[in-house]
Structures are given as C-alpha cells and as structure tokens.
Design a protein around this motif. Structure first.
Motif, PDB file in Angstrom:
ATOM      1  N   GLN A 794     -95.526 -63.610   9.462  1.00 15.68           N
ATOM      2  CA  GLN A 794     -96.196 -64.537  10.378  1.00 15.68           C
ATOM      3  C   GLN A 794     -97.370 -65.205   9.697  1.00 15.68           C
ATOM      4  O   GLN A 794     -97.583 -66.400   9.800  1.00 15.68           O
ATOM      5  CB  GLN A 794     -96.702 -63.784  11.614  1.00 15.68           C
ATOM      6  CG  GLN A 794     -95.611 -63.350  12.548  1.00 15.68           C
ATOM      7  CD  GLN A 794     -96.196 -62.547  13.700  1.00 15.68           C
ATOM      8  OE1 GLN A 794     -96.464 -63.055  14.752  1.00 15.68           O
ATOM      9  NE2 GLN A 794     -96.392 -61.266  13.455  1.00 15.68           N
ATOM     10  N   LEU A 795     -98.129 -64.381   8.981  1.00 14.20           N
ATOM     11  CA  LEU A 795     -99.349 -64.862   8.363  1.00 14.20           C
ATOM     12  C   LEU A 795     -99.055 -65.817   7.214  1.00 14.20           C
ATOM     13  O   LEU A 795     -99.594 -66.919   7.145  1.00 14.20           O
ATOM     14  CB  LEU A 795    -100.154 -63.650   7.857  1.00 14.20           C
ATOM     15  CG  LEU A 795    -101.642 -63.868   7.696  1.00 14.20           C
ATOM     16  CD1 LEU A 795    -102.287 -64.154   9.029  1.00 14.20           C
ATOM     17  CD2 LEU A 795    -102.267 -62.627   7.053  1.00 14.20           C
ATOM     18  N   LYS A 796     -98.173 -65.375   6.312  1.00 17.51           N
ATOM     19  CA  LYS A 796     -97.998 -66.113   5.052  1.00 17.51           C
ATOM     20  C   LYS A 796     -96.892 -67.167   5.140  1.00 17.51           C
ATOM     21  O   LYS A 796     -97.059 -68.270   4.650  1.00 17.51           O
ATOM     22  CB  LYS A 796     -97.652 -65.132   3.910  1.00 17.51           C
ATOM     23  CG  LYS A 796     -98.711 -64.083   3.661  1.00 17.51           C
ATOM     24  CD  LYS A 796     -99.905 -64.671   2.932  1.00 17.51           C
ATOM     25  CE  LYS A 796    -101.021 -63.637   2.833  1.00 17.51           C
ATOM     26  NZ  LYS A 796    -102.344 -64.230   2.716  1.00 17.51           N
ATOM     27  N   VAL A 797     -95.765 -66.773   5.704  1.00 21.36           N
ATOM     28  CA  VAL A 797     -94.631 -67.699   5.682  1.00 21.36           C
ATOM     29  C   VAL A 797     -94.690 -68.686   6.839  1.00 21.36           C
ATOM     30  O   VAL A 797     -94.516 -69.875   6.670  1.00 21.36           O
ATOM     31  CB  VAL A 797     -93.297 -66.931   5.697  1.00 21.36           C
ATOM     32  CG1 VAL A 797     -92.122 -67.898   5.647  1.00 21.36           C
ATOM     33  CG2 VAL A 797     -93.239 -65.972   4.508  1.00 21.36           C
ATOM     34  N   PHE A 798     -94.969 -68.177   8.028  1.00 23.22           N
ATOM     35  CA  PHE A 798     -94.907 -69.057   9.195  1.00 23.22           C
ATOM     36  C   PHE A 798     -96.271 -69.603   9.589  1.00 23.22           C
ATOM     37  O   PHE A 798     -96.384 -70.455  10.452  1.00 23.22           O
ATOM     38  CB  PHE A 798     -94.272 -68.325  10.369  1.00 23.22           C
ATOM     39  CG  PHE A 798     -92.861 -67.915  10.089  1.00 23.22           C
ATOM     40  CD1 PHE A 798     -91.826 -68.817  10.218  1.00 23.22           C
ATOM     41  CD2 PHE A 798     -92.570 -66.640   9.646  1.00 23.22           C
ATOM     42  CE1 PHE A 798     -90.531 -68.461   9.926  1.00 23.22           C
ATOM     43  CE2 PHE A 798     -91.279 -66.272   9.354  1.00 23.22           C
ATOM     44  CZ  PHE A 798     -90.256 -67.186   9.499  1.00 23.22           C
ATOM     45  N   GLU A 799     -97.307 -69.071   8.936  1.00 24.95           N
ATOM     46  CA  GLU A 799     -98.668 -69.549   9.166  1.00 24.95           C
ATOM     47  C   GLU A 799     -99.004 -69.621  10.636  1.00 24.95           C
ATOM     48  O   GLU A 799     -99.445 -70.644  11.160  1.00 24.95           O
ATOM     49  CB  GLU A 799     -98.865 -70.902   8.483  1.00 24.95           C
ATOM     50  CG  GLU A 799     -98.644 -70.796   6.985  1.00 24.95           C
ATOM     51  CD  GLU A 799     -99.007 -72.060   6.229  1.00 24.95           C
ATOM     52  OE1 GLU A 799     -99.250 -73.077   6.892  1.00 24.95           O
ATOM     53  OE2 GLU A 799     -99.061 -72.008   5.002  1.00 24.95           O
ATOM     54  N   MET A 800     -98.717 -68.539  11.359  1.00 26.50           N
ATOM     55  CA  MET A 800     -99.140 -68.479  12.756  1.00 26.50           C
ATOM     56  C   MET A 800    -100.047 -67.276  12.921  1.00 26.50           C
ATOM     57  O   MET A 800    -100.174 -66.440  12.032  1.00 26.50           O
ATOM     58  CB  MET A 800     -97.961 -68.367  13.724  1.00 26.50           C
ATOM     59  CG  MET A 800     -96.638 -68.142  13.081  1.00 26.50           C
ATOM     60  SD  MET A 800     -95.237 -68.281  14.187  1.00 26.50           S
ATOM     61  CE  MET A 800     -95.826 -67.652  15.696  1.00 26.50           C
TER      62      MET A 800
END
Ligand SMILES: Nc1ncnc2c1ncn2[C@@H]1O[C@H](COP(=O)(O)OP(=O)(O)O)[C@@H](O)[C@H]1O
Ligand SMILES: [Mg+2]
Lengths: 844, 231
Positions: A794-800
């Motif tokens: 979520q943090l790194k790939v989807f930036e949410m």
C-alpha cells in the motif's frame, strides 16, 4: 520392467501407501506445468510483439505531427515509409459509444509483419494482409462488436466521418497479443483523418513515421536524423521526435515480464518445495513400511542388486505416470487460468513450445530423486537377518544428508527455472529466511499455547501437549501452511481491500464524468448544454501540450527530465487564476490576480516533481509548445491530492502565459446518478448529446473507469488465486504427510488411552484441540505476514495510506482452523475409529 | 527311507562361534557349536530365552556369518561365500517360518503365499499358492488380508508360504511362540504334517519341550553353548 515389480507397485498403490507420494508428485508437476505453460505462452505472445513490435525497422515518433522533411529524406534514401497516428477517441453507433484506441495508418502499413484479419466468426480462416484499411472503412477488434452491439457492415461514427466496419483484427504486427486495458482498437485509413476532424490543436496524438529498408539505408537515415534534427526543429532547437528501434521497445516490456515471471517462479518454487517436503515425509513412512518386505525378500534369497533394481523400476513407474498425470492436469489448470484471463489478451496466445513440458518432466524426476529416493536409498542394504532381529538398526541416509540433497534438488530446479545463479540463490535464501522467521514466530506461539494448556482440563491440555511434544512436525506443518495461506491472503487483500479502500477514499462529491478535448469554439455551447441537463461542470481548464526544454538558460537534458517521470514526455499545461480545490501551496505564493502582471510569466509546480527535477522557487524554466518557446519563473510549489478525481496538473501558469496557444478544454462534471437498466448503466443524457453534437469531445464515465480497473484487477487476482490454491494444496499435503509420520505413534497412544479407559470423546477432543490450535496459529502467522506485506504494498506500490485489514485476520484464522481441522481429522479418522484392541494388534 | 538318503548331510556346522562387539565389550552369543543334520530329518534347538537360539538359526540359514567356524548348507560352504552367494543358496534351499508370522499387511493371504514364488520367477505361483492354502485349511480365506485373520490363521498362511516354495530346509523360529496353547498345537501339527509329506529338513527353534520332542534330534543351548544333545 518385470511383472513382479508391476504387481508389487499395484499392491502398494492399492494399500494406499503410495497415495501421498504420488499426489505430491502430481501436484508438484501440475503446478510447474501450469505455471510454465502460462509463462511460456505469455512470453511467446510478448516476444511476437517485440520482434515485429514496430511493424517496421525503425520508427520516428513523437507527440507532434511529423514534418514532411523527414519523409522526403527517407524517400530519397530509398526507404519505405508509412505514416501512423494513434489517439483515443469516442466512436459511436447509434446511442452506443466507446472510448476506442484509434490508429490511423497509411495504406503501406505494415512495413514489416502482417495484419491478421477475420470475418464475423472466429472460426473463419484468418486472412493475412500487408496493407491497412482502405479509405472509408475501419477494421476493429472483435470485442468492439459486443461493446457497441454492431456487426460487420455497420457504419461507425469516428469523429465527423462515418466509416464502414469491414473486417475484424485478430492481430496487428505492432500490437501482438499482449495485455490490454485500453479501449478497443479501431484502425482507419490515414486518408480519412482530415475528414474526421479528429486532429486539432491540443489533441493528444502520437505520430509515427514507420521506416523500412536495408541496413545501410536505415543507418544512413539514423545518422542523418542525428544531425538534421536540429534543423528540422529549427525554431527552438528542441527534439519533438525520436527514433525507436525494436530493441528499446523490448526494454519497456521486460519489467512487467520480469515481475510476472518472478511471481510464477515464486509460486512454482514454493509449490515444489512443499510438495517435496510432503514427498520426503511420505517416502520416509513408505520406507518404514517396506523394511519388513525387503528383509523378507532378502531372506528368501533376493540379492541387493535385484532389490535395488526393483525399487528403481517401481519409482520410475511412479515418476512417469505421476508426471504424465501432473502434466495433463497442469495443462488443464493453465487452460482454466487462460480462460479467466482471456479478456486481458487481445488475441489467442501462441501455442507453448516444448520447454514447459521438459521443465515439468525434469521437475518430476528431480523431485523423486531429491525427495523420495534418499528416504528409500537404504532399503536394498537391509540385512536379511532383520527377519529374526527386528531391532537391527537401519542404515538410513542421515537427516542432514537428506536435507542437503533436498535443498540441492530445489536449488537445481530454481536455477533451471530462473536461468540465473544469482536470482536462484537470492530467491531460495529469501524463501528460507521467510520459512525461518515463520518457524521462530511459530515456536514462540507454540510455547505460549502450551503454557495455556497447562491450566486447562483434560483433552485441551492433552492436545496442546501433543503439539508441543511433536514440535518439529508441528513446525513443518505450520510453516508450510502459513506461508501459502499468507500469499493467498495478500492476493485476496489486494483484490477486495485495495479497490474498496480506493473507492472509499473517493470524496462523496467526486465527479461522475470527465469531459475533455473540447475545442474553444465548442466551449460555450457545451456549457449551455450541460446547464440545461442539470450537469454541474466544475472549473474549465484550458489545456495545451508542451515540454520543458531549459532551466535558467541551460538546456534540460533528457536524463534529468526522466528523473521526474511525469515530465519526461509532453506534459499537459494549463493556466488558472484560482488555486484548484485539491491543491495546497507549500512554498512561495499563488499569484495575486489583481496586481499588475509583471513582464515575465509565472507558474506553479507540483512539489514532488519539482523535487525530482531539482528545481526550486525562483528558477526560470523554458517551455516549448508547438514549436514556440518561452520562459516562466517558478513562483509557488503545490501539493496535490491526486485521489481527488478532478483535473490535476503538474504545471499551472498564471493566466496570460498560454493565451497565444489554441487550447482544448477539460473539466469534471457532476451529474445526477443514473438508473441501472438491464445489464447496462444508462448514460446520463448529456453524454449522448455531447458526443453526438461534438464528436471530437471525449467523455469518460468515472464509473466505467472504476469498473474497468476492477475488472482487470479481478481477473489478474483470480488467476493468482488459482495458482496459489494449487500451492495451498501442496501445503495440505505437507499436513497430511506430517500426520502420517506420527501416525503409528498416535495410533498406539490413543489405543493405550482408550484401553486405560479414556472415553473416545477425550481422544477426539484432544485431536480436535490439536488441529484447531494448529489452524489458528497458522492463520495468525499468515495474517501477520499478509498484513505486513500489504502494508508495504500500500505504502510503496499503491501509494495510499496503509490501513489495517481486520477482515483478513478473521479470514486467515477461520480458514486456517477450518482447513487444518477438517484435513487433520480426515487424515486421523482411523486413529479415532479403529477399536483399541485392533490398533494394538496392528502395531505389534 | 533308504540308507543313501539317510547319510546325505544337508547342514553341517563346525565349531561355530558368533561374537558381537558392543560399545564397551565383546559378547559371545554362540560359542563353539558343531552339529549335523541329515536330509529329511528334523532338529529342534531348545533353550531359555536369550540363549542364542535365534542367532544360531540365522547362522545356519546363512542370514548371518559366524565369527569363527564353518557352515555347509547342501553342497555349499556358505562361510566361504559373500552375501550374494549366500543369497543364491538361500533362494535355492531355504524356507522360513517366524514367531511374528511376518506376513505383509498390504497383501492378501494368497498374495502373501505367491510372493516368494513370484520373485523366484515361478509361473505356477497362483495355483501352488491356492493348493497350499487349501492344505492349511484356508481355502475360503484367499482374499483376506492379515488383519482380517487370527494369529493362528496368520501363522498357517506363513506355513503355506514356506512350503509352497518347496524348500529343502525349513527354518522355523518359535513358530508357536505368539500363539495360545491350543492354536499352537494345531499349528505345530500342521507344520510336522507338511514336513513329512514334503520330505523337508526342519530346523525348529523353540523353548517348548513338547514341541521339541516331535523332532528327530534335539540340542539344548544355554548361554550360547550346546548343553546337551539327544535324539
Ligand atoms: N547383533 C547383536 N548385538 C548385540 N547383542 C546381540 C546381537 N545379537 C544377539 N544379541 C544378544 O544375544 C543374546 C541371544 O540372542 P538370541 O539369539 O535372540 O536369543 P534367543 O533366540 O535364544 O532368545 C541376546 O541377549 C541378544 O540380546
Ligand atoms: Mg529367539
């Protein structure tokens, strides 16, 4: 192969002693077959695409129309040429519309490769041609027929022209059979382009001049281009075009390819690892059972060599038949996977080569040699005296040696799958590290659980004590199971949570439609139309395309631009008096519109790209738009909430800067929600009116985008889940095999318990406690792991903003408990149901 | 029986000693045993538990090698052979019946009896197995698995299995040791009956005096040594 061997094998099989070994082998081969068939076919599809990716030897391309100068030079050098323009546009049939990927080609297209066309039915023979559609006709991708409910011969509205749908495209040389999430292809003739009026200032169009010829011709053109480029773009000295060779097309594909391959490698390897583990445990048990048989045979005068031969024969029979069955099932699984993912592919993937089959066959062989054979190796050497003295020790291959052989087998396979020593080593060490971490966590939890058992009554204590007593087995079961469950949870989480969260994070007043490509002269009538239909347009932004060419008087290099991914190509530029709503100034100041505009132009930049590019307040950047350059000073930095779903821009100018360029307009619209009628959501009335009256305008329904994204994610994750379910089946086998290891011991213990007067309830209760605890712990570890992995995704790939997933924890623990308890009790039903006397006798 | 047959020696042991080394010291399990058995005769080896009877049986049958002394089985000096050679001799001459029956649990009674013949490449295996199972009174139980049979029945299957191969010498290690008295009686009756009918040489280890007395010769072993012989 002798009849006796076959008979012996048949009897062992009948007695169920081979079930686990064979199932494990079948599963390992099945997983590997499915995964490598899939990888092979997709790779072939992509390779097809790469080799003829350009439909030419060279492509001169860019976002600006290609000057004739290039074409005449190419003709002078004797090169064949074809012009191509690609863009997105709405196409219509009656009330139905679709945002298509339009490609206008000259009749000489394709210069390399062939078009594959077909008639209405897929069954019809494919026709291969080496030219584009004639004027007045379009060729379309088959799915457009369903999307618009049309048939061949119908007239499609493309821009301002009506073109007859004459053929279906099953393959384009420069598209092949890759993944597509874009709109359906509509291929038209370049000659129809002016009539359609689709090309207007500010339209986002990708132009290509395809070139083909001999190698010297190509290289002299390349040389000429390198030098002549500046002259061609004389006014601002900026390259609007670049040359694309088939090689750098490959680069763009390889990243996605590698990710896909890594996932397949991961699931294949874990599957083989787990199946191998199950096979090793089951073979160990099988060997114990064979010991008496071998001792007897030797007493009867069979030589070691004969026995070795017989065992190898039998193993070979097992290997061959299980491998064949595994391959067949693997083929079926890959077929199912392709069915699920079918819509992702433009066309039928090319057939697989022989390599996946070889990979599967070798996997079967290596699994048997690495995991089953070591456990059986000592058998022929058993002393015949063992018939008299059953306490003679067996000369087993030591556990350490077996572990090394197993790991070596796995390493060999991984090496072969990946084709890279570094990758294989990294991969396996990562995998073993994961296993080790899981094992350590599992051990700690077990300790706690066991203490918990101490202050509980009868069977709970008994069951938990059993878990702890056989902790080596328990750990094997836990680790095997929890890792597969973990991967599965990650995929489920990705599917259900991410989409849901993304949607939940949308503001309530999110727009329902985007409207863009509206020409300046259409702006006022469109506004009126919207107002009549009670659709609220938010702010209208004028948009022009341009690029950044200089910084403080120095030219901006392409390398520097590519650090800021969003700016490396042509960027959408706008000008605005007011700060857009989802924006916040973090440095500098938004312009004061009342104050007298200064001599120089001003602009505001999004903070992240500014940082990536390395520019700050006060810097002067030179822009190039349609061949004209001008400079502007950076006066503010903004943060942008990209999830806000309104038009957002990296770069916004103070009003005035873009006045001399012909913009097209973009806005977001909030319309009343529409009724669902039948399978289709009815479009808002304004949509149809706009697209009919202003065919070059583009309307995108947000709901449709979300649906499309969800569809793609659904299909991809379904595919992943299917593969992981296969891997989970391997995990279940480990559970089965590990119970098998202690089976006789359990049988005896429970018989003793029962003869000592324990009720059957206690025996069942203890077993159930054991499996429930095992399942809960496996589920817990899986959930912890999945949550951690999802956090980073979520943090790194989807930036949410990362969120917790309590549903996953419940899902993980519940499915762990249900699966393990069911499978465990199923496997141990004999322990429970056999009367104590019989079980005592059976073991004697 | 004629004179020529009587003088044919089928087993001969000369000063056989078996020592085993344990981590701390060397144990002598069989000490300086000599014996001879004539073809068609029966020999009982009796003695208390732990006396070394089974060890001696294993040596005579060529399942193990003595530390000292020589053993002949038929015309072969098995002490001069390697394991492969001894295996060939066993295949040619020897059959076994064990205290724990040693039936294979995944095989039916019929298949258990067939197995050694199949391994020897006998294509009449099924017929002969059926025949011998009828002889031991289990014609109705051919398709039953060991766990469906009582102990006595299991031992009868084992006896059928041993005789069906028509061994020259049958080695039986406490064949009634795991059976109750009545059953044991019936099983030993069967053993002797088949032994006479097939003219087999029988070497029988037992700790039951009554069983031993049915044999032509008896040697008593204690602490690895021959204590007495009579016959
Ligand atoms: N290979 C061996 N290693 C150690 N001790 C052995 C070995 N073989 C036999 N023995 C010991 O020798 C003794 C005689 O054994 P065995 O021949 O089985 O006696 P019997 O059959 O008369 O009861 C027993 O105490 C047994 O433990
Ligand atoms: Mg004994």
């Amino acid at each position: 192969m002798s009849m006796v061997d076959a008979k012996l094998l048949w009897r062992d099989w009948r007695g169920g002693q081979l079930n686990l070994i064979i199932t494990a082998l079948v599963l390992a081969v099945m997983v590997v077959t499915a995964v490598s068939l899939l990888a092979d076919r997709v790779e072939r599809g992509l390779n097809d695409q790469i080799s003829s990716f350009l439909a030419a030897d060279l492509s001169l391309q860019g976002g600006v129309a290609i000057p004739n100068q290039y074409e005449s030079q190419a003709n002078e050098l004797g090169l064949e040429t074809a012009r191509v323009a690609r863009f997105r546009s709405m196409v219509f049939f009656g009330d139905a519309s679709h945002l298509a990927s339009v490609k206008a080609v000259q009749n000489t297209y394709p210069l390399r490769g062939q078009m594959e066309l077909s008639g209405e039915t897929q069954i019809e023979r494919l026709e291969r041609v080496e030219h584009g559609p004639p004027a007045g006709e379009v060729w379309v991708e088959p799915r457009l027929l369903n999307l618009l409910n049309i048939k061949l011969g119908d007239e499609l509205e493309v821009g301002y022209s009506k073109l007859r749908v004459s053929r279906l495209i099953s393959k384009e040389p420069d598209r092949g059979s890759g993944f597509s999430v874009a709109g359906a292809r509509v291929m038209m003739s370049y000659e129809d382009l002016p009539g359609s009026q689709l090309v207007r200032p500010g339209s986002q169009i990708f132009y290509q001049l395809l070139l083909a010829g001999s190698e010297p011709q190509i290289s002299s053109f390349t040389q000429w281009f390198e030098q002549a480029d500046i002259a061609a773009n004389g006014e601002d000295g900026v390259r609007h075009h670049r040359l694309q060779t088939p090689d750098n097309a490959e680069e763009r594909l390889s990243e996605a390819l590698q990710r896909g391959r890594a996932f397949l490698l991961l699931s294949g390897t874990i599957g083989v690892l787990l199946a191998g583990l199950a096979m090793a445990l089951a073979s160990h048990r099988y060997a114990t059972r064979l010991t008496d048989q071998v001792a007897l045979m030797k007493a009867w005068g069979q030589s070691s060599a004969a026995i070795r031969r017989s065992h190898l024969m039998r193993l070979l029979m097992i290997t061959v038949s299980a491998t064949v069955v595994g391959m067949l099932l693997g083929w079926a699984a890959h077929y199912l996977l392709l069915q699920v993912a079918r819509e992702l592919f433009d066309a039928i993937l090319p057939a697989a080569g022989w390599r996946p089959w070889l990979v599967a066959a070798i996997t079967g062989m290596v699994c048997v040699m690495g995991f089953a054979l070591p456990a059986l190796w000592h058998l022929p050497a058993i002393a015949p005296l063992r018939v008299l003295r059953r306490d003679l020790p067996d000369d087993l291959v030591s556990q350490g040696k077996r572990l090394i052989i197993g790991i070596a087998a796995l390493l060999a396979l991984t090496l072969w799958y990946s084709g890279s020593v570094v990758l294989a080593l990294m991969f396996l060490s990562a995998l073993f590290a994961l296993f080790a971490i899981c094992a350590i966590i599992a051990l700690q939890i077990l300790k706690l659980v066991q203490q918990f058992g101490n202050w509980h009554g009868s069977y709970v204590r008994l069951g938990l004590a059993n878990l702890w007593r056989r902790r080596a087995q328990t750990l094997v079961q836990l680790v095997g199971f929890s890792i597969t469950l973990m991967l599965l949870l990650v995929v489920v989480g990705l599917r259900t949570q991410l989409i849901g969260e993304w949607q939940a994070q949308l503001p309530d007043d999110a727009p329902s439609h985007f409207l863009f490509n509206v020409a300046s002269d259409e702006l006022e009538p469109v506004k009126t139309l919207l107002a009549e239909q009670e659709a609220q347009a938010q702010h209208w932004y004028p948009m022009v395309r341009g690029r950044l060419v200089g910084l403080n008087g120095e030219p901006l290099t392409r390398a520097r631009l590519s650090r800021a991914g969003g700016l490396s190509r042509e960027v959408s530029l706008t000008q605005a008096a007011l700060l857009p709503e989802a924006n916040e100034i973090v440095a500098g100041q938004w312009w004061d519109n009342d104050s007298q505009a200064s001599e120089e132009f001003q602009f505001s930049m999004e903070i992240d790209v500014a940082n990536e590019l390395g520019v700050g307040l006060g810097d002067v950047i030179e822009f190039s738009i349609g061949g004209l350059t001008f400079a502007a000073r950076l006066t503010s930095l903004r943060s942008v909430d990209w999830q806000n779903m309104t038009p957002n821009f990296f770069i916004i100018f103070r009003p005035g800067a873009l006045d001399k360029f012909a913009p097209n307009w973009i806005t977001s619209v909030r319309a009343k929600p529409q009724q669902q009628s039948g399978p289709f959501v009815q479009s808002a009335p304004f949509v149809n009116q706009i697209i009919q009256q202003y065919p070059t305008a583009v309307v995108i329904e947000l709901g449709a985008i979300i649906k499309q994204i969800r569809d793609v994610i659904d299909r991809v994750t379904q595919g992943l889940e299917m593969i992981l379910l296969l891997v989970l089946a391997c995990g279940a086998l480990v559970l089965f095999a590990a119970i098998g290891v202690s089976f006789d011991e359990r049988l005896r213990e429970n018989a003793v318990l029962r003869t000592l007067g324990s009720s059957r309830k206690i025996v069942v209760g203890a077993l159930a406690t054991e499996f429930v605890a095992l399942g809960a712990i496996a589920g817990l570890i899986a959930s912890i792991g999945a949550e951690i992995i999802l956090y980073f995704l979520q943090l790194k790939v989807f930036e949410m903003t990362p969120l917790w997933h309590p549903e996953l924890w419940i899902l993980g623990i519940v499915s762990g408990v249900v699966l393990i308890t069911t499978l465990g009790l199923l496997r141990s039903r004999e322990i429970i149901t056999v009367p104590p006397l019989q079980s005592l006798r059976q073991i004697a | 029986m004629d004179q020529a047959r009587l003088t044919e020696l089928i087993i001969r042991a000369d000063a056989v000693t078996k020592r085993v080394s344990t981590p701390d010291h060397t144990l002598t399990i069989v000490r300086d045993v000599s014996l001879q058995v004539q073809a068609g005769q029966s020999l009982a080896i009796i003695g208390p538990s732990g006396a070394g009877k089974s060890t001696l049986l294993g040596l005579l049958a060529g399942l193990d090698t003595p530390s000292e002394g020589d053993i002949w089985l038929g015309k072969h000096q098995i002490t001069a052979m390697n394991e492969e050679g001894r295996a060939a001799v066993r295949a040619e001459l020897v059959g076994f019946v064990f205290q724990t029956f040693q039936l294979l649990t995944s095989l039916t009674a019929l298949e258990n009896v067939c197995l050694p013949m199949e391994l020897a490449g006998d294509n009449q295996a099924r017929q002969r197995a059926t025949e011998y199972l009828s002889k031991v009174g289990l014609a109705e139980r051919l398709g039953h698995y060991p766990k469906q049979l009582s102990g006595g029945e299991q031992q009868r299957v084992a006896i059928a299995r041993a005789f069906a191969c028509r061994p020259k010498v049958l080695f039986a290690d406490e064949p009634t040791g795991n059976l109750d008295q009545g059953t044991g009686q019936k099983v030993s009756d069967l053993l002797f009956e088949l032994n006479h009918a097939s003219d087999t040489t029988l070497v029988l280890v037992t700790h039951e005096q009554r069983l031993a007395e049915r044999c032509d010769d008896i040697i008593v072993i204690n602490d690895g040594q021959v204590e007495s012989r009579n016959g």
